[in-house]
Each structure stands twice: as structure tokens, then as C-alpha cells.
Design an enzyme around this catalytic site. Structure first.
Site, PDB file in Angstrom:
ATOM      1  CB  SER A   3      -0.926   0.010   1.219  1.00 28.72           C
ATOM      2  OG  SER A   3      -1.646   1.237   1.222  1.00 28.72           O
ATOM      3  CG  LEU A   4       2.020   3.025  -3.317  1.00 24.69           C
ATOM      4  CD1 LEU A   4       1.946   3.515  -4.759  1.00 24.69           C
ATOM      5  CD2 LEU A   4       3.474   2.905  -2.879  1.00 24.69           C
ATOM      6  CB  THR A  63      -7.375  -1.584   0.186  1.00 22.87           C
ATOM      7  OG1 THR A  63      -7.189  -1.873  -1.198  1.00 22.87           O
ATOM      8  CG2 THR A  63      -6.306  -2.289   0.988  1.00 22.87           C
ATOM      9  CE  LYS A 105     -11.730  -1.014  -1.926  1.00 19.65           C
ATOM     10  NZ  LYS A 105     -11.513  -0.422  -3.255  1.00 19.65           N
ATOM     11  CG  ASP A 164     -12.599   3.006  -4.545  1.00 18.17           C
ATOM     12  OD1 ASP A 164     -11.564   3.645  -4.288  1.00 18.17           O
ATOM     13  OD2 ASP A 164     -12.816   1.851  -4.110  1.00 18.17           O
ATOM     14  N   GLY A 220     -16.412  -6.678 -10.916  1.00 16.82           N
ATOM     15  CA  GLY A 220     -16.147  -6.867  -9.486  1.00 16.82           C
ATOM     16  C   GLY A 220     -16.483  -5.610  -8.692  1.00 16.82           C
ATOM     17  N   GLY A 221     -15.930  -5.522  -7.488  1.00 21.03           N
ATOM     18  CA  GLY A 221     -16.242  -4.404  -6.590  1.00 21.03           C
ATOM     19  C   GLY A 221     -15.901  -3.051  -7.177  1.00 21.03           C
ATOM     20  CB  THR A 268     -18.011 -14.642 -14.645  1.00 15.20           C
ATOM     21  OG1 THR A 268     -16.737 -15.222 -14.342  1.00 15.20           O
ATOM     22  CG2 THR A 268     -19.130 -15.549 -14.187  1.00 15.20           C
ATOM     23  CG  LEU A 299      -9.944   0.783 -11.966  1.00 10.07           C
ATOM     24  CD1 LEU A 299     -10.938   0.402 -10.870  1.00 10.07           C
ATOM     25  CD2 LEU A 299     -10.027   2.264 -12.220  1.00 10.07           C
ATOM     26  CE1 TYR A 321      -0.396   1.375  -6.895  1.00 10.57           C
ATOM     27  CE2 TYR A 321      -2.727   1.783  -7.322  1.00 10.57           C
ATOM     28  CZ  TYR A 321      -1.696   1.492  -6.446  1.00 10.57           C
ATOM     29  OH  TYR A 321      -1.974   1.299  -5.122  1.00 10.57           O
TER      30      TYR A 321
HETATM   31  P1  NDP Z   1     -12.687  -8.025  -7.718  1.00 11.69           P
HETATM   32  O1  NDP Z   1     -11.996  -9.258  -7.245  1.00 11.69           O
HETATM   33  O2  NDP Z   1     -13.952  -7.598  -7.061  1.00 11.69           O
HETATM   34  O3  NDP Z   1     -12.997  -8.194  -9.303  1.00 11.69           O
HETATM   35  C1  NDP Z   1     -12.030  -8.683 -10.177  1.00 11.69           C
HETATM   36  C2  NDP Z   1     -12.525  -8.625 -11.629  1.00 11.69           C
HETATM   37  O4  NDP Z   1     -11.449  -9.058 -12.479  1.00 11.69           O
HETATM   38  C3  NDP Z   1     -13.710  -9.548 -11.930  1.00 11.69           C
HETATM   39  O5  NDP Z   1     -14.542  -8.943 -12.882  1.00 11.69           O
HETATM   40  C4  NDP Z   1     -13.016 -10.779 -12.543  1.00 11.69           C
HETATM   41  O6  NDP Z   1     -13.830 -11.497 -13.455  1.00 11.69           O
HETATM   42  C5  NDP Z   1     -11.912 -10.118 -13.318  1.00 11.69           C
HETATM   43  N1  NDP Z   1     -10.780 -11.024 -13.571  1.00 11.69           N
HETATM   44  C6  NDP Z   1      -9.946 -11.572 -12.653  1.00 11.69           C
HETATM   45  N2  NDP Z   1      -9.024 -12.335 -13.281  1.00 11.69           N
HETATM   46  C7  NDP Z   1      -9.280 -12.265 -14.621  1.00 11.69           C
HETATM   47  C8  NDP Z   1      -8.683 -12.836 -15.771  1.00 11.69           C
HETATM   48  N3  NDP Z   1      -7.625 -13.641 -15.669  1.00 11.69           N
HETATM   49  N4  NDP Z   1      -9.197 -12.529 -16.991  1.00 11.69           N
HETATM   50  C9  NDP Z   1     -10.282 -11.711 -17.089  1.00 11.69           C
HETATM   51  N5  NDP Z   1     -10.901 -11.147 -16.035  1.00 11.69           N
HETATM   52  C10 NDP Z   1     -10.412 -11.423 -14.811  1.00 11.69           C
HETATM   53  O7  NDP Z   1     -11.571  -6.883  -7.650  1.00 11.69           O
HETATM   54  P2  NDP Z   1     -11.787  -5.285  -7.523  1.00 11.69           P
HETATM   55  O8  NDP Z   1     -12.822  -4.871  -8.489  1.00 11.69           O
HETATM   56  O9  NDP Z   1     -11.950  -4.890  -6.101  1.00 11.69           O
HETATM   57  O10 NDP Z   1     -10.346  -4.738  -7.974  1.00 11.69           O
HETATM   58  C11 NDP Z   1      -9.896  -4.920  -9.313  1.00 11.69           C
HETATM   59  C12 NDP Z   1      -8.550  -4.206  -9.505  1.00 11.69           C
HETATM   60  O11 NDP Z   1      -8.686  -2.792  -9.383  1.00 11.69           O
HETATM   61  C13 NDP Z   1      -7.513  -4.637  -8.454  1.00 11.69           C
HETATM   62  O12 NDP Z   1      -6.303  -4.889  -9.130  1.00 11.69           O
HETATM   63  C14 NDP Z   1      -7.382  -3.415  -7.567  1.00 11.69           C
HETATM   64  O13 NDP Z   1      -6.090  -3.287  -7.011  1.00 11.69           O
HETATM   65  C15 NDP Z   1      -7.680  -2.273  -8.531  1.00 11.69           C
HETATM   66  N6  NDP Z   1      -8.192  -1.077  -7.826  1.00 11.69           N
HETATM   67  C16 NDP Z   1      -7.423   0.066  -7.832  1.00 11.69           C
HETATM   68  C17 NDP Z   1      -7.851   1.215  -7.170  1.00 11.69           C
HETATM   69  C18 NDP Z   1      -6.984   2.436  -7.171  1.00 11.69           C
HETATM   70  O14 NDP Z   1      -7.084   3.258  -6.260  1.00 11.69           O
HETATM   71  N7  NDP Z   1      -6.157   2.610  -8.170  1.00 11.69           N
HETATM   72  C19 NDP Z   1      -9.149   1.271  -6.446  1.00 11.69           C
HETATM   73  C20 NDP Z   1      -9.885   0.024  -6.531  1.00 11.69           C
HETATM   74  C21 NDP Z   1      -9.405  -1.097  -7.193  1.00 11.69           C
HETATM   75  P3  NDP Z   1     -14.766 -12.730 -12.959  1.00 11.69           P
HETATM   76  O15 NDP Z   1     -16.060 -12.121 -12.510  1.00 11.69           O
HETATM   77  O16 NDP Z   1     -14.903 -13.556 -14.203  1.00 11.69           O
HETATM   78  O17 NDP Z   1     -14.022 -13.430 -11.857  1.00 11.69           O
END
Ligand code: NDP
Length: 267
Positions: free
Chosen positions: A25-26, A72, A76, A111, A135-136, A158, A214, A216
Site C-alpha cells: 500500500s502507498l 482495501t 470493502k 472510489d 467486481g467491486g 463471467t 485501475l 498501477y
Molecule cells: P474483484 O476481485 O472484485 O474483481 C475482479 C474482476 O477481475 C472480476 O470482474 C473478474 O472477473 C476479473 N478477472 C480476474 N481475473 C481475470 C482474468 N484472468 N481474466 C479476465 N478477467 C479477470 O476486484 P476489484 O474490483 O476490487 O479490484 C480490481 C482491480 O482494481 C484490483 O487490481 C485493484 O487493485 C484495482 N483497484 C485500484 C484502485 C486504485 O485506487 N487505483 C481502487 C480500486 C481497485 P470474474 O467475474 O470472471 O471473476
């Protein structure tokens, strides 16, 4: 690597970020730089909490006098169960919050509004976006964009999850991540974490398309590298990290956050 402690050994401090893992975490450096710039006497630390212990951990930090906590991945939704109320619409709508006031036991999600803030410097014509993932973070970003008048298409590995998300947003579900007719494409998936890439044909993008990831890191993600190789404008997750952190700072302290100082602390 950020210094962190287990929640039972949390040090005396005022604010924290909790997650699992948390070593990357930063947020501590970013918030500490902001306090220092404004001569505020606060301390912000990273605290490790495993799933299933989030409520207990928040209660403990509250008893130690912590005022606020950022939450994080993957906490959440679990953290919201500890709160007795929300102070915004978004967190209640999507069932996930990233910013907590421990004294009031309330929360908000920064967010979504943080994401919109980072789009401020771009001009979009008809505001059509493709969101990759369901996802979230996709839900936070998608709900905020939908309320701001964006037309959304959602692609997810999915498809049933994409359908669930789309139903609440009046968005379209697409079977492939087709960039035609899209002004903004947002990658919210964690595919890159597993070394996987998304099946995107960048040749279909218009020259005006903005690609936003999203995630980095020190190097551009494969998604942004693909966009950049076509000469497209790109945004990485550091801008969102700053914007969501700045909105949390302002909610807790009631003073404008020094965004440029916070951004600089991430270099
Ligand atoms: P979730 O676990 O809730 O969702 C992950 C998503 O990624 C799902 O839609 C999943 O699909 C998809 N996914 C995972 N693996 C694969 C793959 N191999 N191929 C295709 N799709 C895939 O995670 P979050 O939404 O909470 O977070 C997602 C990313 O966003 C994280 O890396 C997080 O660090 C980043 N983030 C950055 C923020 C920032 O401040 N910069 C703020 C919030 C998030 P499926 O439904 O099929 O499993």
C-alpha cells in the site's frame, strides 16, 4: 514495501489503511506527505487484517483512538457490516465502502467519485464507455459513471456477473471487448495480477479513445502498453489512488487535501 503491523499489535496512530495483503500500500506515504505539508499532527499507518476479522479489527482500532480507516481489497464489503450507517448514496447502493469514520461508525465510498474526478481533464463527446470487469471496483466506477450520465457497456469473463451489474445500471452487456463506438475503456479486472491479458483488438479503437486502468505499477500494465502502442491517451490507477485518498482526507478532516503533494509522494 510499506511497513505494517498486525491489527492486534497496531501502534498509536490516527488513521490507517487495512487490507490483505497490505505490504504494497502507498496510502501511508501519501497521507503522511499531506499531513506534513499542512503541518497536521497526525499519523497514518498500514495494518494487516485477514478476512473474517475486519469488524473486530475496526473495533480495536477505534478503542485505540484511531479516527478513520481506509479499507482495501478484499474487505470493502465485510467492513460495511461493522458500520451502523452510510453517509453517501454509493456505498449503500453497491454494498461496499472504502472510507470509515470510526467514532461515528459510518462509511462512504470514495472510489466512484474519485474516479469521476480523475476524468476532469478530458473532454468526451457522447460519453460512451466500456467497462472491463464486474467486481467491486467496476461497480463503484460504473455506478458513479451511470449517475453522471455515461452510457455503459460491460464486458466480464463471467458473463452472469456482468448481467447482474448491468441490471442495476441500465447498462448493456457485451460478449467481447469491442472498442468500436467507445470513447473511454476502463480496465477494472485483476487479470494482469495473474499474468493474463484481455482479448482486446486495439486496432478497432478510434484515435480519440482514452484507456484507463485501475491498476498501477512501476511499468505500464499490459492493457495500457497495448493502448499506448496505438498512440492512445492512457491513465493509470495512481490518479485514482490520489483522488480517492484526497476525498477520504477531506471527509475526515474537513480541509482541502493537497492533491499535488499527495501525487508527488507516490513517485
Ligand atoms: P474483484 O476481485 O472484485 O474483481 C475482479 C474482476 O477481475 C472480476 O470482474 C473478474 O472477473 C476479473 N478477472 C480476474 N481475473 C481475470 C482474468 N484472468 N481474466 C479476465 N478477467 C479477470 O476486484 P476489484 O474490483 O476490487 O479490484 C480490481 C482491480 O482494481 C484490483 O487490481 C485493484 O487493485 C484495482 N483497484 C485500484 C484502485 C486504485 O485506487 N487505483 C481502487 C480500486 C481497485 P470474474 O467475474 O470472471 O471473476
Amino acid at each position: 514495501m510499506t511497513e505494517f503491523s498486525e491489527w492486534r499489535d497496531a501502534p498509536k496512530a490516527d488513521f490507517a489503511v487495512i487490507g490483505d495483503p497490505i505490504h504494497h500500500s502507498l496510502s501511508p506515504s501519501m497521507h503522511m506527505a499531506a499531513y506534513s505539508a499542512l503541518a497536521l499532527p497526525y499519523r497514518y499507518v498500514a495494518v494487516h487484517v485477514v478476512p473474517g476479522e475486519v469488524g473486530e479489527a475496526l473495533e480495536h482500532l477505534r478503542s485505540l483512538g484511531y479516527q478513520g480507516v481506509n479499507v482495501t481489497v478484499p474487505h470493502k464489503a465485510e467492513a460495511m457490516k461493522w458500520a451502523i450507517g452510510t453517509e453517501d448514496r454509493l456505498s449503500g447502493l453497491i454494498g461496499a465502502a472504502n472510507t470509515f469514520n470510526l467514532e461515528r461508525r459510518t462509511c462512504i465510498n470514495t472510489d466512484g467519485p474519485g474516479f469521476l474526478e480523475t476524468l476532469g481533464e478530458f473532454v468526451f463527446q457522447d460519453r460512451t464507455a466500456l467497462i472491463l470487469g464486474a467486481g467491486g471496483s467496476a461497480q463503484a466506477v460504473g455506478s458513479a459513471m451511470s449517475e453522471a450520465g455515461w452510457r455503459l457497456r460491460i464486458f466480464n469473463r463471467t458473463e452472469s456477473r456482468a448481467r447482474e451489474m448491468a441490471a442495476g445500471l441500465k447498462a448493456d452487456v457485451v460478449r467481447e471487448p469491442d472498442l468500436r463506438g467507445v470513447e473511454l475503456v476502463v480496465n477494472t479486472t485483476s487479470a494482469a495480477l495473474k499474468g493474463e491479458s484481455l482479448p482486446i483488438d486495439w486496432a478497432r479503437a478510434s484515435h480519440e479513445l482514452v484507456a484507463y486502468d485501475l491498476m498501477y505499477g512501476k511499468e505500464p500494465t499490459p492493457f495500457l502498453a497495448g493502448a499506448a502502442s496505438r498512440g492512445l491517451r492512457t491513465i493509470d490507477g495512481l490518479d485514482l489512488l490520489v483522488a480517492q485518498g484526497a476525498l477520504a482526507f477531506e471527509w475526515w478532516l474537513g480541509v482541502p487535501a493537497p492533491r499535488s503533494v499527495m501525487r508527488e509522494a507516490l513517485r
